[in-house]
Motif scaffolding. Structure first.
Motif, PDB file in Angstrom:
ATOM      1  N   PHE A 152      53.896 121.072  72.599  1.00  0.00           N
ATOM      2  CA  PHE A 152      54.209 121.450  71.227  1.00  0.00           C
ATOM      3  C   PHE A 152      53.171 120.982  70.219  1.00  0.00           C
ATOM      4  O   PHE A 152      52.921 121.643  69.224  1.00  0.00           O
ATOM      5  CB  PHE A 152      55.591 120.913  70.830  1.00  0.00           C
ATOM      6  N   THR A 153      52.565 119.824  70.456  1.00  0.00           N
ATOM      7  CA  THR A 153      51.642 119.257  69.471  1.00  0.00           C
ATOM      8  C   THR A 153      50.180 119.503  69.817  1.00  0.00           C
ATOM      9  O   THR A 153      49.315 119.262  68.984  1.00  0.00           O
ATOM     10  CB  THR A 153      51.853 117.739  69.357  1.00  0.00           C
ATOM     11  N   ASN A 154      49.910 119.950  71.046  1.00  0.00           N
ATOM     12  CA  ASN A 154      48.548 120.172  71.522  1.00  0.00           C
ATOM     13  C   ASN A 154      47.717 118.890  71.482  1.00  0.00           C
ATOM     14  O   ASN A 154      46.525 118.909  71.245  1.00  0.00           O
ATOM     15  CB  ASN A 154      47.864 121.295  70.732  1.00  0.00           C
ATOM     16  N   TRP A 155      48.379 117.745  71.667  1.00  0.00           N
ATOM     17  CA  TRP A 155      47.709 116.454  71.723  1.00  0.00           C
ATOM     18  C   TRP A 155      48.313 115.640  72.859  1.00  0.00           C
ATOM     19  O   TRP A 155      49.527 115.543  73.007  1.00  0.00           O
ATOM     20  CB  TRP A 155      47.872 115.680  70.419  1.00  0.00           C
ATOM     21  N   CYS A 156      47.447 115.067  73.663  1.00  0.00           N
ATOM     22  CA  CYS A 156      47.887 114.242  74.784  1.00  0.00           C
ATOM     23  C   CYS A 156      47.005 113.000  74.818  1.00  0.00           C
ATOM     24  O   CYS A 156      45.770 113.116  74.740  1.00  0.00           O
ATOM     25  CB  CYS A 156      47.760 115.031  76.084  1.00  0.00           C
ATOM     26  N   PRO A 157      47.591 111.823  74.945  1.00  0.00           N
ATOM     27  CA  PRO A 157      46.781 110.596  74.990  1.00  0.00           C
ATOM     28  C   PRO A 157      45.751 110.602  76.123  1.00  0.00           C
ATOM     29  O   PRO A 157      44.634 110.117  75.954  1.00  0.00           O
ATOM     30  CB  PRO A 157      47.811 109.489  75.199  1.00  0.00           C
ATOM     31  N   MET A 158      46.107 111.174  77.261  1.00  0.00           N
ATOM     32  CA  MET A 158      45.175 111.203  78.391  1.00  0.00           C
ATOM     33  C   MET A 158      43.960 112.066  78.082  1.00  0.00           C
ATOM     34  O   MET A 158      42.848 111.739  78.514  1.00  0.00           O
ATOM     35  CB  MET A 158      45.897 111.716  79.641  1.00  0.00           C
ATOM     36  N   MET A 159      44.141 113.130  77.324  1.00  0.00           N
ATOM     37  CA  MET A 159      42.997 113.969  76.950  1.00  0.00           C
ATOM     38  C   MET A 159      42.037 113.197  76.050  1.00  0.00           C
ATOM     39  O   MET A 159      40.815 113.332  76.172  1.00  0.00           O
ATOM     40  CB  MET A 159      43.464 115.245  76.266  1.00  0.00           C
ATOM     41  N   THR A 160      42.569 112.372  75.156  1.00  0.00           N
ATOM     42  CA  THR A 160      41.725 111.544  74.314  1.00  0.00           C
ATOM     43  C   THR A 160      40.914 110.574  75.155  1.00  0.00           C
ATOM     44  O   THR A 160      39.723 110.377  74.923  1.00  0.00           O
ATOM     45  CB  THR A 160      42.595 110.769  73.289  1.00  0.00           C
ATOM     46  N   ILE A 161      41.554 109.977  76.153  1.00  0.00           N
ATOM     47  CA  ILE A 161      40.860 109.041  77.045  1.00  0.00           C
ATOM     48  C   ILE A 161      39.773 109.765  77.821  1.00  0.00           C
ATOM     49  O   ILE A 161      38.653 109.258  77.960  1.00  0.00           O
ATOM     50  CB  ILE A 161      41.876 108.366  77.991  1.00  0.00           C
ATOM     51  N   MET A 162      40.078 110.948  78.325  1.00  0.00           N
ATOM     52  CA  MET A 162      39.097 111.704  79.090  1.00  0.00           C
ATOM     53  C   MET A 162      37.899 112.122  78.231  1.00  0.00           C
ATOM     54  O   MET A 162      36.773 112.127  78.706  1.00  0.00           O
ATOM     55  CB  MET A 162      39.751 112.924  79.726  1.00  0.00           C
ATOM     56  N   LYS A 163      38.145 112.471  76.975  1.00  0.00           N
ATOM     57  CA  LYS A 163      37.042 112.824  76.085  1.00  0.00           C
ATOM     58  C   LYS A 163      36.124 111.624  75.864  1.00  0.00           C
ATOM     59  O   LYS A 163      34.910 111.758  75.852  1.00  0.00           O
ATOM     60  CB  LYS A 163      37.593 113.309  74.730  1.00  0.00           C
ATOM     61  N   LYS A 164      36.723 110.438  75.697  1.00  0.00           N
ATOM     62  CA  LYS A 164      35.922 109.235  75.505  1.00  0.00           C
ATOM     63  C   LYS A 164      35.138 108.870  76.758  1.00  0.00           C
ATOM     64  O   LYS A 164      34.105 108.218  76.672  1.00  0.00           O
ATOM     65  CB  LYS A 164      36.824 108.069  75.067  1.00  0.00           C
ATOM     66  N   MET A 165      35.646 109.263  77.919  1.00  0.00           N
ATOM     67  CA  MET A 165      34.938 109.016  79.171  1.00  0.00           C
ATOM     68  C   MET A 165      33.797 110.016  79.376  1.00  0.00           C
ATOM     69  O   MET A 165      33.026 109.885  80.311  1.00  0.00           O
ATOM     70  CB  MET A 165      35.904 109.104  80.357  1.00  0.00           C
ATOM     71  N   GLY A 166      33.717 111.022  78.507  1.00  0.00           N
ATOM     72  CA  GLY A 166      32.621 111.977  78.586  1.00  0.00           C
ATOM     73  C   GLY A 166      32.903 113.223  79.389  1.00  0.00           C
ATOM     74  O   GLY A 166      31.988 113.958  79.739  1.00  0.00           O
ATOM     75  N   MET A 167      34.164 113.487  79.671  1.00  0.00           N
ATOM     76  CA  MET A 167      34.501 114.692  80.439  1.00  0.00           C
ATOM     77  C   MET A 167      34.314 115.921  79.555  1.00  0.00           C
ATOM     78  O   MET A 167      34.639 115.910  78.377  1.00  0.00           O
ATOM     79  CB  MET A 167      35.934 114.597  80.945  1.00  0.00           C
ATOM     80  N   GLN A 168      33.788 116.975  80.141  1.00  0.00           N
ATOM     81  CA  GLN A 168      33.501 118.185  79.368  1.00  0.00           C
ATOM     82  C   GLN A 168      34.765 118.984  79.071  1.00  0.00           C
ATOM     83  O   GLN A 168      35.739 118.944  79.803  1.00  0.00           O
ATOM     84  CB  GLN A 168      32.517 119.058  80.121  1.00  0.00           C
ATOM     85  N   GLN A 169      34.710 119.698  77.955  1.00  0.00           N
ATOM     86  CA  GLN A 169      35.853 120.514  77.567  1.00  0.00           C
ATOM     87  C   GLN A 169      35.663 121.890  78.130  1.00  0.00           C
ATOM     88  O   GLN A 169      36.436 122.640  78.428  1.00  0.00           O
ATOM     89  CB  GLN A 169      35.987 120.581  76.067  1.00  0.00           C
TER      90      GLN A 169
END
Length: 62
Positions: free
Chosen positions: A45-62
């Motif tokens: 519903f919110t299109n936000w997930c804490p794990m996605m934030t962590i993965m972005k900080k780890m440098g994973m590509q979108q």
């Protein structure tokens, strides 16, 4: 692997681990599974997930 694939992988692994803990350790570990499900529903519903934030900080590509 992109963030969406990584998120599905992590969620699936966490659900399997929580179910194994429920079966082998103690029945109250089922609340961990409930937490994972609630987080997945919230992120739909919110299109936000804490794990996605962590993965972005780890440098994973979108």
């Amino acid at each position: 692997m992109n963030i969406n694939q990584g998120l599905r992988l992590v969620a699936g692994i966490m659900i399997l681990v929580s179910l194994a803990l429920t079966y082998f350790v103690h029945v109250n570990w089922v609340y961990f599974t409930v937490f994972i499900a609630a987080n997945l529903i919230q992120s739909a519903f919110t299109n936000w997930c804490p794990m996605m934030t962590i993965m972005k900080k780890m440098g994973m590509q979108q």
